[in-house]
Every structure is written in C-alpha cells, then in structure tokens.
Design a protein around this motif. Structure first.
Motif, PDB file in Angstrom:
ATOM      1  N   TYR A  88       0.855  -1.198   0.000  1.00 62.27           N
ATOM      2  CA  TYR A  88       0.000   0.000   0.000  1.00 62.27           C
ATOM      3  C   TYR A  88       0.872   1.221   0.000  1.00 62.27           C
ATOM      4  N   ALA A  89       0.287   2.313  -0.508  1.00 60.15           N
ATOM      5  CA  ALA A  89       1.030   3.566  -0.451  1.00 60.15           C
ATOM      6  C   ALA A  89       0.088   4.630   0.050  1.00 60.15           C
ATOM      7  N   ASN A  90      -0.378   4.494   1.279  1.00 58.43           N
ATOM      8  CA  ASN A  90      -1.274   5.538   1.740  1.00 58.43           C
ATOM      9  C   ASN A  90      -0.513   6.682   2.376  1.00 58.43           C
ATOM     10  N   LYS A  91      -1.209   7.786   2.439  1.00 60.85           N
ATOM     11  CA  LYS A  91      -0.517   9.026   2.758  1.00 60.85           C
ATOM     12  C   LYS A  91      -0.014   9.036   4.191  1.00 60.85           C
ATOM     13  N   GLU A  92      -0.825   8.455   5.073  1.00 59.58           N
ATOM     14  CA  GLU A  92      -0.436   8.457   6.486  1.00 59.58           C
ATOM     15  C   GLU A  92       0.900   7.730   6.672  1.00 59.58           C
TER      16      GLU A  92
ATOM     17  N   ARG B 545      -7.171   3.465  -1.304  1.00 56.88           N
ATOM     18  CA  ARG B 545      -6.416   3.967  -0.167  1.00 56.88           C
ATOM     19  C   ARG B 545      -7.263   3.767   1.075  1.00 56.88           C
ATOM     20  N   THR B 547      -7.748   5.803   3.497  1.00 58.65           N
ATOM     21  CA  THR B 547      -8.467   6.989   3.969  1.00 58.65           C
ATOM     22  C   THR B 547      -9.389   7.534   2.879  1.00 58.65           C
ATOM     23  N   ASP B 561       1.185  18.016  -2.864  1.00 58.94           N
ATOM     24  CA  ASP B 561       1.522  16.697  -2.318  1.00 58.94           C
ATOM     25  C   ASP B 561       2.023  15.765  -3.412  1.00 58.94           C
ATOM     26  N   LEU B 565       5.725  13.907  -3.878  1.00 54.25           N
ATOM     27  CA  LEU B 565       5.953  12.472  -3.980  1.00 54.25           C
ATOM     28  C   LEU B 565       6.733  12.118  -5.242  1.00 54.25           C
ATOM     29  N   ARG B 568      11.325  13.289  -7.007  1.00 52.35           N
ATOM     30  CA  ARG B 568      12.579  12.586  -7.264  1.00 52.35           C
ATOM     31  C   ARG B 568      12.570  11.988  -8.675  1.00 52.35           C
ATOM     32  N   ARG B 595      -5.577  12.689  -6.292  1.00 54.31           N
ATOM     33  CA  ARG B 595      -4.115  12.564  -6.230  1.00 54.31           C
ATOM     34  C   ARG B 595      -3.634  11.550  -7.251  1.00 54.31           C
TER      35      ARG B 595
END
Lengths: 158, 703
Positions: A88-92, B545, B547, B561, B565, B568, B595
């Motif tokens: 996963y790549a969640n923001k938190e 995700r 959230t 944001d 990310l 780079r 996003r």
C-alpha cells in the motif's frame, strides 16, 4: 558491519517466499542478511545484534508494523538507515515515514531499484560515519529522504 | 243644346247688322292690338257719329279712364274718368252688366251716349287651356258672361294672362236710328273680336319670348354645371347634354380609335345603367364607372335619374345628373380601410392582453407589480398567498413579514442602475409552512421621463431546484463511493496477488544465471510477462487507499503533495516543473482519487519526455455555473512527444497504451473514471512533436 566486513541487513516480511527471495538476492550482492518472518523474531534479533540497515515490510502479524521494528532498532542506533517495503502507499504511512527519516519502497519492486536504494542507504551512512561529527545538508543525490539528515554518532565507534 | 243655341245666336247677330265691308277689312288688317282702337273710332265716326272714345279699365289700379278718342276734346273726356269700385257710376254699372246701353242726357254729358263694354273673350278654349282637359279659360268665361267684372277675376288661371276691359263711348246724333245702332254694336263686337285675337297672339308672342329667355337661362345653367347632365328620350337616345357630359359621351373632333372605343363603352354603360334605373323605380340611382376620354382614367359616378313628363302626363324622357364620386368614394374607402385597421389594431391589442393575462395566470410563479414606492399594485393569486392583499388589513403576520422582505429587495433594485436583477429571497410559504428560498427576478418599467414607474417581479420557488442539486450531489458521492468500492475490491485482489508475484519476480531474478541457453526464450517470456503483471498490480493497488473520504479540500494542496511524492522521479528524468497555483475554493472530492489522477497525468507527461523537458501545472477557479459555484480547473502541460490523433480517441479505453512493455493501459482509463465520478470534465489537446495539455475541470459543489 559483520565480522567478515559485510554489511549486516535485517529484512522482515511475513510472506515466507518473498522473505526468502529478498534474502537470496541480497546475499548474492554480498550482504550479510538476517531474515525474520515475524515481528517477534525481528524484535529479538534487534535485541541481540546491531545492523547496518533495516528493510521491513509495513504490515506484520497481529497489527504490528514495520515502523515499530525500525523504532526499536533505532533505539540502539539512532542513525540506522531503514526503509519500509509495502504494497500500500497511503498518505499516512508516507507521512509517518517521512517524519522519521524512513525510506519507502513499493511492491512490486524493480529489483535494480531495490538494490540501488539499499546500496545508497548503506554507502551514504558509511561515508557520513567516516566524516565524524560533520553536518551534511540535503544533497541533490540523496536517494532516501530520511537519510539526508543523519545523526552524528557512528555506532561502529562504540 | 246651349252650344247650338249660341251658334245660332251668333249667326243671327251677323245677319242683323254687318258692318261695312270696308271697315271690317280695315279691322282685320290690323296686325297689332294698339291699331284697333284708333281704327274703330275712325270707323264709328265714318258711320256718321260725331265723336267716339274708348275708356280703358286698368285692372291693377282699378281706375277707368280715356284711352283713345276722336273728335272729343280732352277736357270733356276727363269727366268720364272713374274707378271700378264706384258702383253708383252708371258707366261702371254698364261695365258690370257687360251689355251695351244707351245713356240719355245726364249730369255726365249733355247729349245721349251709346256705351258698349268690351272684354277679352273667345268662343273657344285657347290652346293652353285646351291641353289639360280640365283647364278653364278666362276668355271663354268672359264670352259666356258668367261672372261679374271683378279685377281679381280677370287673370286667366291657366295661362296667367291678364284680360283687358274697355268701354266704347259714342255720342249719339240728334236723330238716332235703331238700325244704325245695331251696325255700331256689330262694328264694336267685330273690333273686340279682332282685339281679343291680337291680344292672344301678342300674349303668346310675349310668352314665347319669355320662354326663350328661360330656355336660354336654363341652358346656361345646365352647361355651367360641372356634373354631366344628360337628357334622353324614352328610347334612351340623347336629346341634350352639357359640356361635362360631352366629355364622356361625345366623340371628340380628334378621333382616335381608343377615344371612340372609350366613348362607345361609356354610352353602353350609361344606357345599361339607365335601363336598370328606370326598371327599378321612379328616382333610381346607380354607381357608374366611366372612362375619362382625355385623361384615360376611370371615374366613378353616382347617376341620379328623374323622368320628365309631357303636358299630357306621359313620360317623354329622362334627365340624368351624374355626380363624380371618385374622390368621395376613395375617401370613403380610405375611411373604411382606416376603420378596419383600427379594428384590427384593437383586436391585436385585445388578443395581446388576453394572451398576457393567460401567461400571467399560467406562469405558476408568483408575480408582483410594485409602484415606485415599492407598494404592491398588482398581484396574481399565487403572490396573494405569499403577501396577502395590498391593504394592511388583508394580511396576516407572516404575509406582512414577507411583504417587508420583498419591499426591501425591490427598493434596493429600484434605486440601482440595473434594468433587471435576480436576487435570492427567503419567504415564508404558508402551504409548506416553512421559510423557503425564492429567486426574485425583477425588471423595471419606465415612465416617459425615464424614471422608474413600476417594477415587475417574478418569484421562483428554488426549493425543488435545491432538492435536485442535493440529489445530484448525493448521487455523485454514491458514484465516487461505488468507484472506491470497486477500487477496494481491485486493491484487495491486487494485494493478495502482490506478495506471491513479488516472490515469483524475485525468484525469476535469482534464476538468471542458472538457465541453460536452450531455455532462455522461455525464461525471457516468464520474466517480461511477470513484469507486466507487476505493473497491472501496481496500478490496481493505486485505486484504493485506506483513507477514502469525500470532503471539501483545496485542490492546490493535492497538487503540491503529488509533486512532492513524484519530485525525485521527475528530477531523474530531467523534467523541470513550473507551477502556477491560484487561490481556489474548496472542492468536494475524494482527495486520494484526485491525487491518483494527478499522479497518473504527471507520470504520463514525464514518460512523454524521455529526453527531459518542461512540465507546467496551473490551477484556476472558473466561476461559471450559477448553481454549482463554478469549477476548479487543473492544466497539466508538457513539451513531450505528443499523441497521435488516432491515439487521442482510443487512449481512454482500458489496456490501451503507447508505452509498449512499460505501460499497463489503465492509467488514463482510471483518470477518466475518477473525473466522471466527480461530475468533472476531462479534455486533452496534443500536437505530435510539440507536447500535450490535459485539462481537468472539477465542480465546486456546496458542502
């Protein structure tokens, strides 16, 4: 670094097959690899020895996380380079990692990237430890955000 | 038998005493009435009488006096002068008696006198009196001595001829002879006959002259009339016409075929009109169109005909007077046309008014007309429910409050410059018993000085619209949620696949050196296809995700944001990023999905610039849509290789890629799905070799 001059790397992943392949790939590169299957194993490994880097799956058994392992390891060595390997790549998670100078790699990982990142982490920390006590600003080539501001102490001097 | 007796009497008189041949001839030769008295006096004297005179009766004055005399001194004659009303005078008595008489010596005269009254008389009716069978003739009446000699009677009732009367006075000699007196009487009778005839002839002569004058005058009158006047006989042949009529009915001197034809046509038309008029009644009138032979124009006449009768009462012809009514008729037609126009205009106005009323009644929204003091002057039934009547007593508390709200709104509008305005208005609706939102659309009516006379406001109940907006928003959030659920499922599967695949991929890598040459092709397939599965899995993992939440958020922070990310990667690819982020209202979106949209588009841009390049990211607020508070726009532009036109059409389909082995063909498909779920818009412009611009518009919904 281990007695035979190799970097010692702790790799943690709850998927046995994945863990094995990581270990084999890193060993083929000449690293000394400690592979742990669970959070519990990892914690006991950390208690017993020092590592030059920690690569850790984020989600572990019983809601434990890779961050806990890394925090535990950094209690022994505050500048220990560490990276999370996660699906996963969640923001938190990303925010948390950034906060604690922890690198992140996402599965599936390009193996070249995996090896590059690992090597850079180790080399950087190694170079910094050679220039003891020197402050180093964020360089353009800093590969892992968390590693650009390493601490001053070098565990090998202990 | 009286007639026969009279004839007999006349014959006997002639026999008794014929005058001398010479005297009779002389009297008969007289051509004028004045000659008779002198001749008579001469012949009387020739018969041997010493002197004779004629006393003439003037009927106008009633006087009787000497007219002519022979051998009689005037001073002696003067004593005979008298008047008709002097009845005691013996002369008057003799005149009245209408009989000759011998007067012995009297106070008048010293010798006996023979007195013979003569009076205009004829045995037969004159032509004029004989024409109408009932006519009476004064001369005949006098002949029969039917009346006393009164001056008012001595005018002929038929021909208006005034009679004459006279008294022949002859002095008798000493030895009078009876036979001689008879001859004298016959002579005087003969003279009177001649005089009566001449008198009649002269009367007719005078009358003829008078008539000629009258005819000439009438002719002048007729000719000088501007209207055509035509006299026709019973066969409709023209007897007489004036100049004005000749203009239409007479072939002029300069003959042309057209003129002749016009005249012929006119005659024909006139003849036909005349026939129809005469058959329809005594004084018929007809409209008649004639051609002006000079101007060639058609003229409209009103022809009035009257029959003319002869003395015997039979019709002898027709007089037709024609009045030019062309101008009159034209004016009449114009008047009618104007009247029709006026009626049409009235009808149009009436229809307009009815239509307007119908519209007002059927608008279904409350309508209020206010005067310049913001007082209501006109309301439809719906507005009355909201505001009550225009009188204070006709409203309840809620209506009074509503009216105050409206007055404030209208007052502000009235003092503004705008000619029309749309303003929100919260009013208590008595039906739903709630305060609800109305849209108050107002316009101004100006008076002739350009001041506001009235304002017209139409109120639209926005609650339904708001409900629809709410429903739309809810549905959109549901769509986003559904997509997220799909994404969750995909991500869960991907996650499950991810670890085994990671192991496989690593294992393949570890086997790299241990594969015999003969198995290398198979090994290559194994490796590349595993990498492809890895990319698909990576893309699917991005759909979900932890959230996942739809909430108001500033898109600029998402842009920042994402760039953080990807910083780079972009640096490594020598891509220079230029951002231009303007202040934005919060948009209600799923931040992680947006996003991912940005991340996919930025990575695409990066991949389109293998040699490096520039990437611009701009955000703008587009305040366009009334109900949704406008849009948030994100522009992502690169200086990359561009997209082929065929690709532009297909690239939003799943599994379409131009990155070959490196692409999954899912990135833009996911972008499109996410944008559509957010009720947004996605557009792309691209030119091969120059670059590509993606435009993302997201609605700014009310929270």
């Amino acid at each position: 670094m281990s007695d035979d001059g190799k970097f010692r790397i702790l790799v943690v992943d709850d998927e046995a097959s994945v863990l094995t392949t990581y270990r084999l790939i890193l060993e083929r590169q000449g690293y000394n690899v400690m592979a742990c299957h669970t959070w519990r194993e990892a914690m006991s490994a950390i208690e017993g020895q020092d590592f030059d880097a920690v690569l850790c799956d984020y989600s572990l058994e019983e809601r434990h996380t890779g961050c806990e392992v890394i925090h535990a390891a950094r209690k022994r060595d505050a500048t220990l380079p560490a990276a999370l390997i996660t699906g996963y790549a969640n923001k938190e998670t990303a925010d948390e990692a950034a906060l604690y100078n922890i690198g992140m790699m996402f599965k599936p990982i390009e193996i070249e990237e995996f090896l590059d990142t690992t090597a850079r982490m180790l080399r950087r920390n190694h170079e910094l430890s050679q220039q003891t006590g020197q402050e180093d600003g964020a360089g353009p080539q800093s590969a892992v955000p968390g590693l650009s501001r390493t601490g001053r102490s070098d565990r090998r001097e202990r | 038998m009286a007639t026969a007796k009279m004839h007999f009497q006349a014959d006997r008189d002639r026999r008794l005493g014929p005058p001398g041949r010479r005297g009779a001839l002389r009297l008969l030769q007289a051509e004028r009435s004045e000659e008779i008295f002198p001749l008579l006096l001469e012949e009387i004297v020739a018969l041997g009488y010493p002197r004779a005179s004629v006393l003439d009766v003037n009927f106008e004055s009633g006087g009787v006096g000497p007219k002519a005399a022979l051998n009689w001194p005037p001073q002696q004659l003067a004593r005979f002068s008298t008047a008709l009303w002097v009845a005691e005078n013996p002369l008057i008595g003799i005149l009245d008696a209408k009989r000759p008489a011998v007067l012995p010596r009297t106070i008048f005269y010293h010798r006996p006198l023979y007195l013979h009254p003569i009076l205009f008389s004829h045995r037969n009716l004159c032509w004029e009196a004989g024409r109408p069978r009932t006519g009476s003739c004064l001369a005949v009446e006098n002949f029969h001595r039917q009346k006393r000699l009164r001056r008012e009677d001595q005018i002929c009732p038929t021909c208006e001829m005034r009679a004459y009367a006279a008294l022949v006075v002859v002095e008798l000699p000493r030895h009078n002879v009876e036979a001689s007196l008879a001859r004298l009487g016959n002579l005087i009778k003969l003279a009177n006959g001649c005089l009566s005839r001449l008198f009649k002839v002269e009367h007719y002569y005078n009358r003829m002259r008078d008539m000629e004058i009258t005819i000439a005058q009438m002719g002048t009158v007729m000719q000088s009339m501007a209207d055509p006047v035509i006299l026709t006989d019973t066969e409709h042949r023209v007897i007489m016409q004036n100049k004005a009529a000749e203009h239409f009915f007479k072939v002029p001197d300069e003959m042309t075929e057209g003129l002749v034809r016009a005249v012929e046509l006119n005659n024909l038309l006139f003849s036909a009109a005349l026939s129809s008029m005469l058959s329809s009644g005594a004084d018929g009138h007809r409209d008649l169109t004639l051609v002006d032979t000079v101007e060639g124009e058609e003229m409209l006449f009103e022809a009035v005909s009257a029959p003319t009768y002869g003395p015997d009462g039979a019709q002898i012809g027709t007089v037709t007077v024609m009045r030019d009514v062309t101008g009159l008729r034209r004016a009449d037609q114009e008047l009618h046309a104007n009247y029709d126009k006026l009626r049409e205009a009235e009808e149009t106005v009436r229809q307009e008014r009815d239509r307007l009323n119908l519209i007002v009644e059927n608008v279904g929204d409350p309508i209020v007309v206010c005067d310049r003091e913001s007082h209501m002057v006109l309301t439809d039934p719906l507005a009355q429910e909201l505001f009550g009547g225009s009188l204070e007593a006709e409203r309840n508390g809620a209506q009074a409050r509503n009216q105050a709200q409206l007055a404030a709104c209208i007052g502000a509008f009235g003092s503004s410059e705008a000619e029309r305005e749309t303003a929100p208005l919260w009013l208590y609706n008595p039906i739903v018993k709630l305060e609800i939102e109305y849209e108050c659309r107002s316009g101004k009516i100006f008076d002739e000085h350009g001041h506001v006379a009235y304002t017209v406001s139409v109120l639209r109940d926005l609650s339904a619209l708001r409900r629809v907006e709410q429903l739309k928003l809810e549905r959109r959030m549901l769509e986003i949620e559904k997509f997220a659920a799909t994404g969750r499922l995909a991500a869960t599967i991907a996650h499950e696949v991810n670890n085994p695949m990671e192991a496989i991929k690593n294992a393949i890598y570890l086997l790299a050196g241990a594969i015999p040459e003969s198995a290398m092709p198979v090994y290559s397939i194994l490796k590349s296809e595993t990498e492809r599965v890895a990319r698909v899995v990576r893309q699917m993992l991005g759909l979900y995700r932890n959230t996942e939440q739809v909430k108001p958020i500033n898109v600029n922070t998402i842009v920042e944001d994402t760039l953080l990310l990807l910083n780079r990667q972009l640096q490594r690819a020598s891509v220079r990023v230029h951002t231009d982020l303007r202040p934005l209202p919060d948009a209600v979106i799923a931040a992680d999905q947006i996003r991912q949209v940005l991340s996919n588009l930025v990575i695409n841009a990066k991949d389109a610039m293998p040699e490096g390049g520039k990437l611009w990211i701009r955000t703008r607020h587009i305040p366009r849509h009334r109900d949704l508070r406008g849009w948030v726009r994100i522009l992502i532009a690169d200086t990359g290789i561009g997209i082929e036109p065929e690709m532009l059409r297909a690239m939003f389909e799943p599994f379409v890629t131009n990155k070959g082995e490196k692409g999954t063909g899912l990135g833009l498909w996911i972008v499109k799905g996410i944008i559509e779920n957010h009720a947004g818009k996605l557009a792309v412009r691209s030119r091969v070799g120059q670059g590509t611009v993606f435009r993302v518009d997201l609605p700014v919904a009310k929270p």
